[in-house]
Every structure is written in structure tokens, then in C-alpha cells.
Design a protein around this motif. Sequence first.
Motif, mmCIF file in Angstrom:
data_model
loop_
_atom_site.group_PDB
_atom_site.id
_atom_site.type_symbol
_atom_site.label_atom_id
_atom_site.label_comp_id
_atom_site.label_asym_id
_atom_site.label_seq_id
_atom_site.Cartn_x
_atom_site.Cartn_y
_atom_site.Cartn_z
ATOM 1 N N LEU A 1 64.814 -19.229 13.594
ATOM 2 C CA LEU A 1 64.392 -18.185 12.674
ATOM 3 C C LEU A 1 65.243 -16.957 12.962
ATOM 4 O O LEU A 1 65.222 -16.434 14.082
ATOM 5 C CB LEU A 1 62.911 -17.842 12.844
ATOM 6 N N ALA A 2 65.997 -16.514 11.955
ATOM 7 C CA ALA A 2 66.853 -15.334 12.087
ATOM 8 C C ALA A 2 66.195 -14.171 11.355
ATOM 9 O O ALA A 2 65.894 -14.273 10.165
ATOM 10 C CB ALA A 2 68.226 -15.607 11.504
ATOM 11 N N THR A 3 65.974 -13.060 12.054
ATOM 12 C CA THR A 3 65.325 -11.905 11.448
ATOM 13 C C THR A 3 66.215 -10.671 11.561
ATOM 14 O O THR A 3 66.983 -10.514 12.513
ATOM 15 C CB THR A 3 63.973 -11.592 12.117
ATOM 16 N N ASP A 4 66.085 -9.786 10.582
ATOM 17 C CA ASP A 4 66.799 -8.516 10.585
ATOM 18 C C ASP A 4 66.103 -7.603 9.589
ATOM 19 O O ASP A 4 65.500 -8.087 8.628
ATOM 20 C CB ASP A 4 68.263 -8.714 10.198
ATOM 21 N N PHE A 5 66.191 -6.289 9.799
ATOM 22 C CA PHE A 5 65.556 -5.383 8.836
ATOM 23 C C PHE A 5 66.415 -5.188 7.599
ATOM 24 O O PHE A 5 65.997 -4.568 6.625
ATOM 25 C CB PHE A 5 65.184 -4.063 9.486
ATOM 26 N N SER A 6 67.652 -5.731 7.617
ATOM 27 C CA SER A 6 68.558 -5.642 6.485
ATOM 28 C C SER A 6 68.585 -6.977 5.739
ATOM 29 O O SER A 6 69.119 -7.969 6.254
ATOM 30 C CB SER A 6 69.974 -5.302 6.969
ATOM 31 N N ALA B 1 70.812 -12.462 4.382
ATOM 32 C CA ALA B 1 71.374 -13.323 3.331
ATOM 33 C C ALA B 1 72.687 -13.948 3.778
ATOM 34 O O ALA B 1 72.964 -15.117 3.470
ATOM 35 C CB ALA B 1 71.573 -12.517 2.052
ATOM 36 N N ARG B 2 73.503 -13.219 4.506
ATOM 37 C CA ARG B 2 74.770 -13.774 4.965
ATOM 38 C C ARG B 2 74.557 -14.781 6.094
ATOM 39 O O ARG B 2 75.294 -15.769 6.203
ATOM 40 C CB ARG B 2 75.719 -12.655 5.382
ATOM 41 N N ALA B 3 73.549 -14.545 6.928
ATOM 42 C CA ALA B 3 73.266 -15.500 8.004
ATOM 43 C C ALA B 3 72.788 -16.836 7.455
ATOM 44 O O ALA B 3 73.064 -17.895 8.028
ATOM 45 C CB ALA B 3 72.232 -14.913 8.959
ATOM 46 N N MET C 1 72.189 4.798 11.539
ATOM 47 C CA MET C 1 72.153 3.460 12.135
ATOM 48 C C MET C 1 70.859 2.720 11.820
ATOM 49 O O MET C 1 70.800 1.511 11.933
ATOM 50 C CB MET C 1 72.314 3.567 13.665
ATOM 51 N N ASN C 2 69.815 3.433 11.452
ATOM 52 C CA ASN C 2 68.508 2.815 11.257
ATOM 53 C C ASN C 2 68.095 2.767 9.791
ATOM 54 O O ASN C 2 66.915 2.754 9.476
ATOM 55 C CB ASN C 2 67.459 3.564 12.092
ATOM 56 N N ASP C 3 69.083 2.746 8.913
ATOM 57 C CA ASP C 3 68.854 2.669 7.473
ATOM 58 C C ASP C 3 69.257 1.288 6.989
ATOM 59 O O ASP C 3 70.449 0.945 6.989
ATOM 60 C CB ASP C 3 69.685 3.747 6.777
ATOM 61 N N PRO C 4 68.288 0.439 6.589
ATOM 62 C CA PRO C 4 68.659 -0.914 6.156
ATOM 63 C C PRO C 4 69.612 -0.923 4.976
ATOM 64 O O PRO C 4 70.452 -1.827 4.854
ATOM 65 C CB PRO C 4 67.313 -1.567 5.809
ATOM 66 N N ASP C 5 69.514 0.067 4.080
ATOM 67 C CA ASP C 5 70.429 0.119 2.942
ATOM 68 C C ASP C 5 71.880 0.268 3.403
ATOM 69 O O ASP C 5 72.797 -0.331 2.825
ATOM 70 C CB ASP C 5 70.058 1.269 2.010
ATOM 71 N N ARG C 6 72.069 1.057 4.433
ATOM 72 C CA ARG C 6 73.427 1.245 4.950
ATOM 73 C C ARG C 6 73.966 -0.063 5.537
ATOM 74 O O ARG C 6 75.119 -0.420 5.335
ATOM 75 C CB ARG C 6 73.443 2.346 6.017
ATOM 76 N N TRP C 7 73.089 -0.786 6.256
ATOM 77 C CA TRP C 7 73.510 -2.070 6.813
ATOM 78 C C TRP C 7 73.746 -3.085 5.700
ATOM 79 O O TRP C 7 74.630 -3.940 5.803
ATOM 80 C CB TRP C 7 72.483 -2.576 7.818
ATOM 81 N N ASN C 8 72.970 -3.022 4.629
ATOM 82 C CA ASN C 8 73.222 -3.896 3.479
ATOM 83 C C ASN C 8 74.633 -3.677 2.940
ATOM 84 O O ASN C 8 75.363 -4.623 2.641
ATOM 85 C CB ASN C 8 72.212 -3.621 2.361
ATOM 86 N N GLU C 9 75.008 -2.401 2.811
ATOM 87 C CA GLU C 9 76.326 -2.062 2.289
ATOM 88 C C GLU C 9 77.442 -2.518 3.239
ATOM 89 O O GLU C 9 78.544 -2.862 2.801
ATOM 90 C CB GLU C 9 76.429 -0.547 2.076
ATOM 91 N N MET C 10 77.142 -2.539 4.532
ATOM 92 C CA MET C 10 78.135 -2.886 5.542
ATOM 93 C C MET C 10 78.237 -4.388 5.793
ATOM 94 O O MET C 10 79.129 -4.837 6.523
ATOM 95 C CB MET C 10 77.776 -2.210 6.877
ATOM 96 N N ALA C 11 77.338 -5.184 5.210
ATOM 97 C CA ALA C 11 77.209 -6.589 5.608
ATOM 98 C C ALA C 11 78.518 -7.371 5.459
ATOM 99 O O ALA C 11 78.907 -8.120 6.358
ATOM 100 C CB ALA C 11 76.093 -7.255 4.814
ATOM 101 N N LYS C 12 79.204 -7.188 4.340
ATOM 102 C CA LYS C 12 80.448 -7.940 4.128
ATOM 103 C C LYS C 12 81.495 -7.554 5.154
ATOM 104 O O LYS C 12 82.135 -8.419 5.778
ATOM 105 C CB LYS C 12 80.976 -7.705 2.712
ATOM 106 N N GLN C 13 81.688 -6.245 5.359
ATOM 107 C CA GLN C 13 82.674 -5.784 6.338
ATOM 108 C C GLN C 13 82.274 -6.228 7.745
ATOM 109 O O GLN C 13 83.122 -6.644 8.548
ATOM 110 C CB GLN C 13 82.806 -4.261 6.291
ATOM 111 N N TYR C 14 80.971 -6.159 8.044
ATOM 112 C CA TYR C 14 80.490 -6.573 9.359
ATOM 113 C C TYR C 14 80.818 -8.046 9.596
ATOM 114 O O TYR C 14 81.275 -8.425 10.682
ATOM 115 C CB TYR C 14 78.980 -6.337 9.451
#
Length: 256
Positions: free
Chosen positions: A63-68, A73-75, A1-14
Motif C-alpha cells: 500500500l503506497a500512501t502520500d498526501f499528493s 497516481a504516478r506510483a 513543502m507541505n502543500d499537496p497542490d505544489r507536489w502535484n505540480e512537481m510530480a512529473k519533474q520529481y
Amino acid sequence: MNDPDRWNEMAKQYEETAHPFTAPFAEAALARVPITSQTRLLDVATGTGALALAAAWAGAQVLATDFSPGMVARATAHGLPNLEGRTMDGQALDLPDASFDAVFSVFGVMLFPDWRKGLAEMARVTKPGGHGVVATWQSQGAATHLLLGNVVRDLFPTREWRTGLPEGVTVLGDPARLATEMVAAGFAAPAIETMTSDYLLRMTDLDPETQFGLSEDWGALEPADKQAVIDEVYRRADGRDVLPVPSTALIAVAVR
């Protein structure tokens, strides 16, 4: 859950699945704070921007912030001139003290490894008299995680269910503890409301490994038990294309 790369991969589905589900909660949280064109607003752990976009459409300077970076980019892909995105760790915000009128985290800070630091950082960057708003799920989670827990408990009542939820969800999912932690972080007078909305699980698109795969408890099930869970989910859907999963959030609004 705390891996930004994993959240990057999930961004479209999310963006396709979680964003529509969380957006009504984000809009309800936003409605609890006065917003004008002069409001400087920070969204911590923005995801694909459910709160940030609603705030920008309402006219705030956001200002929108995220570690991913993939989430950020999608926001920001909507091109709103009053919405800026920056990749940033919510546990160590690279922002000045007392620099925002309102600071939000909608289903974000609850996932941080050091969620107390996340709350403290939210308070640090909020102006005196400004507002801090946190939305979190009730302690048993939401959406497919909540459904999985309910099904496993019903099918295997003697089996220990670890929930697999981060500590922040289990702690901040209790109204009294959420209020206590917000005060400890530096906020005052937290007011907490509940809101329930359905997560719509589309049975035609059901992919159990995708829907339940983030849960460590799902991974611990034997293949036969996984099949029993899948069969029970279809039984509950009872031929419907969509299975609603009522999910309850806590929305806390406090003053700095």
C-alpha cells in the motif's frame, strides 16, 4: 513543502529527476527487511513510488500512501496488481493498528510538519515483531540543496546559512537523534547505517530557479550573488556534462 497542490505540480519533474536518485536508497532500505509474497508493506509518503515499486516487484503486498494524489497516481501507473495507492496524510493514517508487517518512509516522514506524529503513526500500524524503516538525509541535506549550501558557504563565509531544511531533516539527520526518536515513537532496537550515492546534476539542463528554488536561502540571495553561485557551479563542473553531488543518507531499521 507541505502543500499537496505544489507536489502535484512537481510530480512529473520529481519522477524524472528525484526518483532515479532516490531509487538506489529505497532498494537498499528494502534489502534490510525480509520480504515474501505474504508481506503486507506500507510505504508512507511514497512520492512517485521508488520504495513501493521495488517492494511490489519483490512480491510484497504493497500500500503506497502520500498526501499528493498526483504522486500516488504516478506510483500506481505501472499497473502492478500487488500495489495499491491511496491519498492519505502520514500524520494521521486512516489505517488499523498493527496491520502491516513492514512500514517504510524513504525521505518522507522527515518532511512532515509533525514528524514525531508521523513516526508514531508508522509504529502504530506496524504489527508486533514487524519492522519500521526510515531513510533520511544527513543534517545538511542532499542533491542540489547540499550543493547550494556548500557553494554559498564557500563564496560567502561570513554569511549566516539558515539551511532552509525542515526540522525533521535536521533532527533525524543525526544518527543518535534518529535512533532516540524511533524508540520514542514506539519502535525498538534501531540499527542505523549510512549510504552515499551521487546526485547527477546535468549541466546542459541547469535551470537554477528550478534546481535551487525550493530553498529559502536561494530566494534571499541578491541577483549578483545568485549569478556568483551559478558561476561557481559551472566552475565545479569544469566542462563536464554532469556534476556529481555525493549525498549521504541514514537508513534506520527498527522492530515494533
